[in-house]
Structures are given as C-alpha cells and as structure tokens.
Design a protein around this motif. Structure first.
Motif, PDB file in Angstrom:
ATOM      1  N   TRP A   5       4.294   5.229   8.490  1.00 11.70           N
ATOM      2  CA  TRP A   5       3.338   6.088   7.790  1.00 11.70           C
ATOM      3  C   TRP A   5       2.132   5.258   7.352  1.00 11.70           C
ATOM      4  O   TRP A   5       2.296   4.098   6.938  1.00 11.70           O
ATOM      5  N   HIS A   6       0.954   5.864   7.411  1.00  7.63           N
ATOM      6  CA  HIS A   6      -0.254   5.173   6.959  1.00  7.63           C
ATOM      7  C   HIS A   6      -1.195   6.115   6.208  1.00  7.63           C
ATOM      8  O   HIS A   6      -1.674   7.089   6.781  1.00  7.63           O
ATOM      9  N   PRO A   7      -1.497   5.833   4.948  1.00 14.06           N
ATOM     10  CA  PRO A   7      -2.553   6.570   4.244  1.00 14.06           C
ATOM     11  C   PRO A   7      -3.903   5.925   4.583  1.00 14.06           C
ATOM     12  O   PRO A   7      -4.247   4.874   4.055  1.00 14.06           O
ATOM     13  N   CYS A  65      -5.874   1.167   6.006  1.00 14.01           N
ATOM     14  CA  CYS A  65      -4.644   1.749   5.481  1.00 14.01           C
ATOM     15  C   CYS A  65      -4.507   1.301   4.032  1.00 14.01           C
ATOM     16  O   CYS A  65      -4.788   0.152   3.701  1.00 14.01           O
ATOM     17  N   VAL A 118      -1.677   1.202   2.348  1.00 14.19           N
ATOM     18  CA  VAL A 118      -0.484   0.391   2.093  1.00 14.19           C
ATOM     19  C   VAL A 118      -1.037  -1.032   2.135  1.00 14.19           C
ATOM     20  O   VAL A 118      -1.499  -1.497   3.180  1.00 14.19           O
ATOM     21  N   HIS A 137      -0.277  -3.474   4.791  1.00 15.56           N
ATOM     22  CA  HIS A 137      -0.817  -3.108   6.108  1.00 15.56           C
ATOM     23  C   HIS A 137      -2.290  -3.492   6.204  1.00 15.56           C
ATOM     24  O   HIS A 137      -2.723  -4.054   7.197  1.00 15.56           O
ATOM     25  N   LEU A 187      -4.666  -3.712   9.386  1.00 14.70           N
ATOM     26  CA  LEU A 187      -4.951  -2.290   9.571  1.00 14.70           C
ATOM     27  C   LEU A 187      -6.210  -1.909   8.797  1.00 14.70           C
ATOM     28  O   LEU A 187      -6.176  -1.166   7.815  1.00 14.70           O
TER      29      LEU A 187
END
Ligand code: C2O
Ligand code: CU
Ligand code: CU
Length: 483
Positions: free
Chosen positions: A413-415, A466, A468, A471, A476
């Motif tokens: 999962w990536h916000p 991202c 996180v 990440h 990312l």
C-alpha cells in the motif's frame, strides 16, 4: 520539561451551550488586523511525553513547543500568517505544511525549496492559506526519525463563515514503536522494513496519549477531524453504533457520504472530516476500532456518553461544507502522463514481521536500484528527504491541466502525496469513483491504478512521494516542476 499531551480543544468540558447550537467561533473575536500577518513562533526541541497515559513511564520525544502533538495552529482562510520555527534540536530540520497550497519557497523541503534550518537558527514561513480545512505540519528533514519521534501538529484553517456544529473536535492519531522501557525503539531506517510495510509501531495515541475514552453528549453533532500522523500505519476506523458521514478529505469538502463498508480508511498523512451525530444512549460507551490489518484490530478509544438526556430529539440536516477555491480543470486539453511505482518485497499485504518473506533475493524489481533504494518511480529512485539538484521527472507549463495515471506495480500500500496542489481522483482500476474528491494524498492498494488530475498552477519544484516515510526515503519519491 513535561509535555502537555492533549489539545485543549478536545478536552474542553462538554457543551458550553446546553441544547443550543454552538458555533465554533471563539477565535473569531480577534480584531480585524487588515493585512498584518498573524504571527506565531514555534520551537522544535526535545521533551518528554506520557504517551501511554497516566501510570506509564514518560518517553523522550522531539516536539514542537514541548508538546506531543505540537500546538494546534489555527488559521483563517485567506488571511496571511508568519510562522517562525526555531530549531533547538541538535540536527537540521524544516517544516512542511502538508496539504496547504502555498508558495514554493515556503514548502519546507530541504535543498529543494529552502536551506535546512540549522540548530539554533530560525526560519519564518509566510503564506496565505487559500483553502479552509484540516491540514497538518511535520518536518521534511530526516523525516523518518523526526516524525517518528513526535514532531507533528495539526493546522485547522477556518471557513470564512462558521460551520454549525455543537463541537469541533480534532483527533490527531499517531503510531509509535515503544520498547519495554517505554522509550522510542531504535532502528529507524531498517532496510527490510523499508522494502515492506515501513515502520509500523505498537502504540497508537490520540492527541498525544493512548485514549481510554472521549466524552460525548447524546444528541450532539460533532465535526470530527481525523488526522493520521503515523509514519506507516494505515487505519480503518469503525465507530460502533454510529454512522459518521464524510464531509471532507484532505481539507477538501466533498458530497457528504457514509464510508464504504462503514470503515473510514485513513492512510498516513490523510485527513478526513466527518459529521458525527451522537445518537447513542446516554450513559453508554461505544468502541472506536481500527481493524485495517487482518487479525490485529484494536480499540482506538471509546465514545463515553454522559448520563444527561439528548440535547435534541432529531438529528440535524446533512452538514455540507463550502467549496474551496480550487482551479478549474480542463480535462479535454489535459496533458497525460503515467507514473509507475516499483520495487519492494514480493508478496506483500501484511505488516512487517508478519509475512513469511525474507531475504533480499526476493525484492521484486529492486535490481539496479543503488544506494539503499528499495523503491522507484518510472525506474528512478530519489532517496532521502529532498535535497538540492533533484531533477524533475516531468515539467509542466503553468496553468496546464495534468492527468496522471499512477500505477502501483508493487505488492504494498502507498499513500501517494503531491505537494503544492490538490488532485481530483478521476478513477480507480478503470472505474469511475463514486464520489468526486480532491485530495493531496491518495491511498493506493497493492496493484491499484489510480487516475488523478490537477491544474499545475503553482510554480516551482514539487515533491510527489509516498507518505510511508520508509518508502519515501528509500526511493518512492520524485519531483514535478511547474514552470
Ligand atoms: Cu506530508 Cu512531503 O509531505
Ligand atoms: Cu505535503
Ligand atoms: Cu509507500
């Protein structure tokens, strides 16, 4: 120094106006200051906080103004502010005003938009917030550790006209990894975690401490502002016995609607405002549960009703918030690009340490990513927190409408967060989304494809990353330029 753990706002004794509609506008008493900016000074420094609540040991934390979370910054839409950050940490820092569409030099990305604030130095952030809503602030230097040690606070930008609710509450949720002594566990930047779910902790606080209960009164309507200030923990909140209605996401009002499956999905850095009608029984308690991770549901808090009779017999009409002045999209003439998120361990899905996958040999697509990178966007890994000389992956002409097709090729999962702009979510996995929503942080499930659009109206170099934190710092992240 001892910290003050809670925002006074949420602890205010119940209902100043018994029965009457209380307009949350006390701060409006301030005289009209014309164009003079509101000034505020905030000091970043170490302190101690009682995260687990009374009877538990204190924890060494890094704070704004000695508090966890940092002081609530309350601003008014369209009114200039000057927020001076003084750095009394022993390392460089910056402050990023997450989600606020402000001028690029005020965005708080070290090297890219400003020199970092050295220990002993200060920096004044000056801007005029265009949008009302729920935002937050946090460092963008050594972010993984600085946020993980407590540097975060909420920003509420008031609508020009007050919103009719009985109470305006803020729950800043944060996730901590504490060791047996109650101190923050070492090991920030663990490479294995960075390639998996990131540093998910073991203690979730609400406004700075573990919450046993939040007092409510039957019949009242609350505007509840939820902020996920975690490094990595995704949340799915269920309000037992209640039907919260989502009225804004990431500060941007939406068509009021109940969340899908009655769970409010809140990725790191996301904010969701709900209208919560307290329709439970006086004297009863109702749990608020986060059950995002399979088999790891826990109680965030309980809504504890006092014994008094309901303040009104019928719930109020739907609450809807006034729109913010977002630019008009021109989708017919939009420029289209694809950004593919790559890397991480194969398999995915679970929480760090929960899955059965081990060993660097299983890192999908990580070949060729140098220098501690575990992730990439379109084959390129920008690591760390932002620095000088980061070349933009895309350059847009100012004022142009942009459609980005974000493809999550990974098993995690990536916000995904864009600085300086708000993005309209157009579709997910080829289907239109049920509610039109502007967001600055879009949560992507493994293998999701999300189409977003925005008007590139804010000149400068803007991060897209991202949220996180492991990440982000492990690759990312990228930069988009509006020229
Ligand atoms: Cu809260 Cu670069 O972001
Ligand atoms: Cu941001
Ligand atoms: Cu991610």
């Amino acid at each position: 120094m001892t910290t003050q753990s809670n925002y006074p706002l949420s602890r205010r004794t119940l209902l100043q106006a018994g029965g009457g509609l209380f307009l949350t506008m006390a701060w409006r008493q301030r005289p009209a200051w014309a164009a003079t900016p509101v000034e505020r000074r905030i000091v970043a420094s170490p302190a101690r906080a009682r995260l687990a609540g009374t009877g538990h040991p204190e924890t060494d934390v890094w704070t704004y103004d000695g508090m966890v979370p940092g002081p609530l910054v309350r601003l008014r839409q369209g009114e200039p502010v000057r927020l001076t950050i003084e750095n009394r940490l022993d390392q460089e820092t910056t402050v990023h005003w997450h989600g606020i569409r402000l001028p690029n030099p005020m965005d708080g990305v070290p090297g890219l938009t400003q020199p970092p604030i050295k220990p002993g130095e200060s920096f004044a952030y000056e801007f005029t917030p265009p949008d009302a809503g729920t935002f937050w602030y946090h460092p963008h230097a050594n972010s993984l550790e600085q946020l993980g040690r407590g540097l975060a606070g909420a920003v509420i930008i008031e609508e020009r006209e007050p919103i009719a609710v009985d109470r305006d509450l803020l729950w800043l949720l944060a996730d901590w990894r504490l060791n047996a002594q109650g101190e923050i566990a070492a090991g920030f930047g663990n490479r294995m975690e960075a390639a998996m779910s990131g540093r998910v902790g073991n203690t979730v606080t609400l406004n700075g401490s573990v919450s046993k209960e939040e007092p409510v009164r039957a019949g009242e309507r609350v505007r509840l502002r939820l902020v996920n200030g975690s490094l990595a923990r995704i949340m799915a909140l269920r309000f037992e016995g209640h039907r919260p209605v989502i009225v804004a996401v990431d500060g941007q009002p939406c068509e009021p609607h109940e969340p899908e499956g009655s769970r409010i999905l809140l990725g790191p850095a996301m904010r969701i405002d709900v209208a919560l009608d307290l329709q439970g029984e006086p004297g009863r308690r109702y749990r608020v549960v986060d059950d995002f991770y399979d088999g790891l549901a826990y109680r965030v808090t309980e809504l504890a009703y006092d014994e008094k009779p309901p303040i009104r017999s019928h719930p109020l009409d739907t609450l809807s918030l006034p729109r913010n002045p977002l630019p008009e999209l021109d989708l017919a003439d939009a420029e289209r690009h694809e950004l593919t998120l790559q890397g991480g361990m194969m398999g995915g899905g679970g929480m760090t340490g929960m899955g059965g996958m081990m060993g660097g040999s299983m890192m999908g697509g990580m070949m060729g990513m140098g220098g501690g990178a575990a992730w990439a966007i379109n084959g390129m890994s920008m690591t760390g927190d932002g620095h000088a000389g980061m070349e933009p992956v895309l350059t847009f002409q100012r004022g142009r409408s942009i459609v980005l097709n974000l493809r999550n090729e990974t098993a995690w999962w990536h916000p995904m967060h864009l600085h300086g702009h708000s993005m309209l979510v157009l579709g997910r996995n080829g289907a239109p989304v049920p509610y039109r929503q502007w967001q600055d942080t879009v949560l992507m499930a493994p293998k999701d494809t999300v189409k977003v659009a925005f008007v590139a109206d804010n000149p400068g170099d803007w991060m897209l990353h991202c949220h996180v934190m492991d990440h982000q710092v492990a690759g990312l992240m990228t930069v988009l330029r509006v020229a």
